[in-house]
Scaffold this motif. Structure first.
Motif, mmCIF file in Angstrom:
data_model
loop_
_atom_site.group_PDB
_atom_site.id
_atom_site.type_symbol
_atom_site.label_atom_id
_atom_site.label_comp_id
_atom_site.label_asym_id
_atom_site.label_seq_id
_atom_site.Cartn_x
_atom_site.Cartn_y
_atom_site.Cartn_z
ATOM 1 N N LEU A 217 -25.775 -28.050 12.645
ATOM 2 C CA LEU A 217 -26.457 -27.765 11.386
ATOM 3 C C LEU A 217 -27.153 -26.407 11.430
ATOM 4 N N ALA A 218 -27.777 -26.074 12.555
ATOM 5 C CA ALA A 218 -28.430 -24.766 12.676
ATOM 6 C C ALA A 218 -27.410 -23.634 12.605
ATOM 7 N N ILE A 219 -26.283 -23.810 13.268
ATOM 8 C CA ILE A 219 -25.223 -22.792 13.227
ATOM 9 C C ILE A 219 -24.651 -22.684 11.830
ATOM 10 N N LEU A 220 -24.478 -23.803 11.158
ATOM 11 C CA LEU A 220 -23.937 -23.802 9.797
ATOM 12 C C LEU A 220 -24.889 -23.117 8.816
ATOM 13 N N ILE A 221 -26.171 -23.415 8.903
ATOM 14 C CA ILE A 221 -27.153 -22.772 8.019
ATOM 15 C C ILE A 221 -27.194 -21.275 8.271
ATOM 16 N N THR A 222 -27.233 -20.878 9.529
ATOM 17 C CA THR A 222 -27.267 -19.452 9.868
ATOM 18 C C THR A 222 -26.014 -18.744 9.391
ATOM 19 N N SER A 223 -24.873 -19.372 9.568
ATOM 20 C CA SER A 223 -23.625 -18.715 9.138
ATOM 21 C C SER A 223 -23.547 -18.600 7.614
ATOM 22 N N ILE A 224 -24.089 -19.573 6.891
ATOM 23 C CA ILE A 224 -24.106 -19.478 5.423
ATOM 24 C C ILE A 224 -24.904 -18.265 4.991
ATOM 25 N N PHE A 225 -26.110 -18.119 5.533
ATOM 26 C CA PHE A 225 -26.961 -17.015 5.109
ATOM 27 C C PHE A 225 -26.454 -15.669 5.628
ATOM 28 N N LEU A 226 -25.908 -15.634 6.836
ATOM 29 C CA LEU A 226 -25.345 -14.378 7.333
ATOM 30 C C LEU A 226 -24.109 -13.980 6.534
ATOM 31 N N GLY A 227 -23.300 -14.957 6.155
ATOM 32 C CA GLY A 227 -22.135 -14.656 5.319
ATOM 33 C C GLY A 227 -22.544 -14.113 3.971
ATOM 34 N N ARG A 228 -23.571 -14.710 3.367
ATOM 35 C CA ARG A 228 -24.088 -14.191 2.096
ATOM 36 C C ARG A 228 -24.606 -12.771 2.259
ATOM 37 N N LEU A 229 -25.286 -12.525 3.385
ATOM 38 C CA LEU A 229 -25.831 -11.199 3.642
ATOM 39 C C LEU A 229 -24.719 -10.172 3.797
ATOM 40 N N LEU A 230 -23.687 -10.514 4.547
ATOM 41 C CA LEU A 230 -22.583 -9.577 4.764
ATOM 42 C C LEU A 230 -21.788 -9.333 3.486
ATOM 43 N N LEU A 231 -21.607 -10.363 2.688
ATOM 44 C CA LEU A 231 -20.882 -10.185 1.427
ATOM 45 C C LEU A 231 -21.675 -9.325 0.448
ATOM 46 N N ARG A 232 -22.981 -9.455 0.491
ATOM 47 C CA ARG A 232 -23.805 -8.664 -0.407
ATOM 48 C C ARG A 232 -23.932 -7.220 0.063
ATOM 49 N N ARG A 233 -23.897 -6.961 1.357
ATOM 50 C CA ARG A 233 -24.063 -5.619 1.896
ATOM 51 C C ARG A 233 -22.802 -4.766 1.733
ATOM 52 N N ASN A 234 -21.627 -5.371 1.606
ATOM 53 C CA ASN A 234 -20.370 -4.633 1.492
ATOM 54 C C ASN A 234 -19.690 -4.914 0.159
ATOM 55 N N PRO A 235 -20.326 -4.552 -0.943
ATOM 56 C CA PRO A 235 -19.671 -4.813 -2.228
ATOM 57 C C PRO A 235 -18.523 -3.841 -2.454
ATOM 58 N N ALA A 236 -17.549 -4.288 -3.226
ATOM 59 C CA ALA A 236 -16.414 -3.426 -3.555
ATOM 60 C C ALA A 236 -16.904 -2.321 -4.492
ATOM 61 N N PRO A 237 -16.365 -1.108 -4.340
ATOM 62 C CA PRO A 237 -16.799 -0.037 -5.235
ATOM 63 C C PRO A 237 -16.368 -0.346 -6.663
#
Length: 115
Positions: free
Chosen positions: A83-103
């Motif tokens: 559960l800890a790994i799943l929660i962390t991966s959800i938020f890290l995935g959201r962070l990475l998707l938000r940091r690299n938006p398509a132009p």
């Protein structure tokens, strides 16, 4: 026994009255404010955690309940580590998707600077 209950009540209400005074200045606020000014990914991660924590908690609770009822993962999903790994991966995935938006695509009236 009555004296002990009275002492407990007085101590409880005194602590409740003093606690807001002690926690008025949050130690984390100033570094977090500076990190937001630098557009830090850690600040974005913390903000994301603070804003969406209940959605993730409720979603994972439903997922664990379904897993417990149907036995999909054999109890693997109910582990604290998973559960800890799943929660962390959800938020890290959201962070990475938000940091690299398509132009954004070029608009019809704007000059094309790439050619």
């Amino acid at each position: 026994m009555t004296t002990l209950a009275g002492l407990f009540a007085v101590t409880l209400f005194t602590c409740l009255a003093v606690l807001p005074h002690c926690t008025r200045k949050k130690v984390i606020e100033e570094p977090l404010r500076q990190a937001r000014a630098r557009n830090s990914p850690v600040a974005a991660f913390v903000d994301d955690l603070q804003q969406h924590r209940w959605i993730v908690i409720i979603g994972l609770a439903i997922l664990v309940a379904l897993d417990k009822h149907f036995g999909l993962s054999g109890g693997f999903l109910q582990s604290r580590w998973v559960l800890a790994i799943l929660i962390t991966s959800i938020f890290l995935g959201r962070l990475l998707l938000r940091r690299n938006p398509a132009p954004p695509p070029p608009t019809a009236g704007s000059p094309n600077l790439n050619s």
